[in-house]
Structures are given as structure tokens and as C-alpha cells.
Write a protein that holds these residues in place. Structure first.
Motif, short mmCIF file in Angstrom:
data_model
loop_
_atom_site.label_atom_id
_atom_site.label_comp_id
_atom_site.label_asym_id
_atom_site.label_seq_id
_atom_site.Cartn_x
_atom_site.Cartn_y
_atom_site.Cartn_z
N THR A 16 0.82 -1.21 0.00
CA THR A 16 0.00 0.00 0.00
C THR A 16 0.85 1.26 0.00
OG1 THR A 16 -0.10 0.09 2.43
CG2 THR A 16 -1.81 -1.20 1.29
N GLY A 17 2.18 1.11 0.07
CA GLY A 17 3.06 2.27 0.10
C GLY A 17 3.26 2.85 1.49
N ILE A 193 -6.23 2.21 -2.62
CA ILE A 193 -5.72 0.95 -3.14
C ILE A 193 -5.42 1.09 -4.62
CG2 ILE A 193 -6.27 -1.49 -3.53
CD1 ILE A 193 -5.83 -0.71 -0.62
N SER A 194 -4.23 0.65 -5.01
CA SER A 194 -3.88 0.73 -6.43
C SER A 194 -4.59 -0.36 -7.20
CB SER A 194 -2.37 0.57 -6.61
OG SER A 194 -1.98 -0.76 -6.28
N PRO A 195 -4.84 -0.14 -8.49
CA PRO A 195 -5.45 -1.19 -9.31
C PRO A 195 -4.61 -2.46 -9.33
CG PRO A 195 -5.52 0.92 -10.45
CD PRO A 195 -4.66 1.11 -9.24
N GLU A 196 -3.28 -2.31 -9.26
CA GLU A 196 -2.41 -3.48 -9.28
C GLU A 196 -2.60 -4.34 -8.03
OE1 GLU A 196 -0.87 -0.33 -11.85
OE2 GLU A 196 -1.40 -0.37 -9.73
N LEU A 197 -2.68 -3.68 -6.86
CA LEU A 197 -2.88 -4.42 -5.63
C LEU A 197 -4.25 -5.09 -5.63
CD1 LEU A 197 -2.30 -5.38 -2.78
CD2 LEU A 197 -2.93 -3.09 -1.93
#
Length: 238
Positions: A16-17, A193-197
Motif C-alpha cells: 500500500t506504500g 488501493i492501487s489497481p495493481e494491488l
């Protein structure tokens, strides 16, 4: 796959960074994240397709006793079952087995006379509630008049964790599922939330569930499929 709980939490936070590579957990994060992880793991126990095996346990019943506590430090001292599933049976000293039917609370309550004793019980009721000691209870009906051994099967679920240093051994695919989906759990209300995660979490969950789908081979054809041979077995023929 073997990993420590702290490593899995940090990987989730990196997704999540919230944490950089090489970072560590401070004391507050350690307490809060361990509690959050155990909450997440507990939620997984309600899903059949998160279950990676069915575990069979046994217990020596006492004659004329019908109800037993079950769970850690219970009379039946095993991990508290999430759910009982077939096969459930009792076995006598000669090795003869007799199956038990799993019934609901409503079905058990409908039994008018519960004190009738037979050598072979016929039903089992599992109370899913928690007691003060976190145990549930199993009731055998009717209570056997002779000592028998109960064999019961239950879902083998993902465990909770006692500390950050606990080493976790997981089946293939489960570590990525836990880390990516726990990342989303941790991020709720804090970071986007990123699309990749989201994609990793969705696909890893689907992969785990696909491994745990029960392979139920159809044994009997539906009526109407073979009008001449209704109920024919597809394995043995009409």
C-alpha cells in the motif's frame, strides 16, 4: 512457504506504500497490526473455500454422557472446530462403525425425549457458540450406554498468530493471498488501493479458492436425462 508474521505484515504495508523496503514496525504498529491480522485471519475461517483440508479427530466417549465441551482446554481438547462435516461416526471396541447424522439446533430441540439410551447413538449436534473459556459443545443423541469412540471431521482453517516472531508454514499460494488481501484490510480508510494491488488480491484469492473446491463427481443422472433408466449410475450403468 515459511515466513514470520512480522515479515508478512511489512510486505502487506509495502503493497500500500505505507512502508518502504527495509523498514520495521514500531511498538504501536506491532501491537495494532498483529491484532488486525488476527481479525483478518478469523474472518477467513467463515469461508469453506479458504479451508485447505478436512481434519479428523477422535475422542473416547463416556457411557451415559451425551454433552462434551470442545476446544482448547475443553473436554475434547482440540482446536475449536469452525464447522463439523461428514464423515462423523462412532466406533466400538471391535472396530464396528456406525455413522452419525449432523443436525441443527432446531432439529435437536424437536426431539421430545432426549434421555433414551441406546448402545449406538444416531445424531450429533454441534453448538457453535462460545463459552467463557472459548469452547463450544458437542451433544451426542442418544447418549450411548456403552463406551464408544467418536470420530468427527471439521474444517482445517487458517490459524491466528500469537506473536510477530511466529514462523508460519502455509500451503502454496496462501502467503500471497494473505499479504495482498490483508494489505487491503489494513488500508481501509487510510490510503487508496492501487489497481495493481486490487488485481493481485482478487486473483490470489480466486487461486486459493480454486484449489479448495470439493471434487464432487456426479454419481446419479437426473431424472429425465435417461427416461428409460431413471437413477442410473454413470459409473456402473443401469
Amino acid at each position: 512457504v515459511m515466513a514470520s508474521v512480522s515479515t508478512m505484515i511489512l510486505r502487506s504495508m509495502r503493497m500500500t506504500g505505507e512502508k518502504a523496503r527495509g523498514a520495521t514496525l514500531d511498538s504501536t504498529e506491532a501491537v495494532e497490526c498483529l491484532a488486525e491480522l488476527n481479525t483478518f485471519m478469523e474472518s477467513c475461517q467463515t469461508e469453506r473455500l479458504m479451508c485447505y483440508s478436512i481434519q479428523q479427530d477422535s475422542f473416547a466417549l463416556t457411557a451415559n454422557v451425551s454433552t462434551y465441551t470442545i476446544g482448547t482446554n475443553g473436554t475434547i481438547n482440540v482446536a475449536r472446530p469452525t464447522k463439523l462435516v461428514d464423515p462423523v461416526f462412532v466406533r466400538d471396541a471391535s472396530g464396528y462403525d456406525s455413522p452419525l447424522t449432523i443436525i441443527t439446533l432446531e432439529q435437536y430441540a424437536a426431539i421430545g425425549v432426549k434421555s433414551v439410551g441406546l448402545t449406538w447413538p444416531t445424531h450429533i449436534y454441534y453448538d457453535y457458540g462460545y463459552s467463557a473459556t472459548s469452547t463450544a459443545s458437542i451433544t451426542i443423541y442418544p447418549a450411548p450406554v456403552a463406551a464408544l469412540t467418536l470420530y468427527f471431521s471439521s474444517w482445517k482453517q487458517l490459524q491466528s498468530f500469537g506473536s510477530l516472531t511466529t514462523q508460519v508454514l502455509l500451503p502454496p499460494g496462501y502467503q500471497l493471498f494473505i499479504e495482498s488481501n490483508f494489505a487491503i484490510h489494513l488500508a481501509a480508510g487510510l490510503v487508496p488501493i492501487s489497481p495493481e494491488l486490487a488485481k493481485i488480491a482478487r486473483e490470489s484469492r480466486a487461486a486459493v479458492k480454486s484449489l479448495n473446491i470439493v471434487d464432487d463427481t456426479v454419481q446419479t443422472l437426473d431424472y429425465g436425462v435417461l427416461p428409460t433408466y431413471r437413477g442410473s449410475s454413470i459409473l456402473t450403468g443401469p
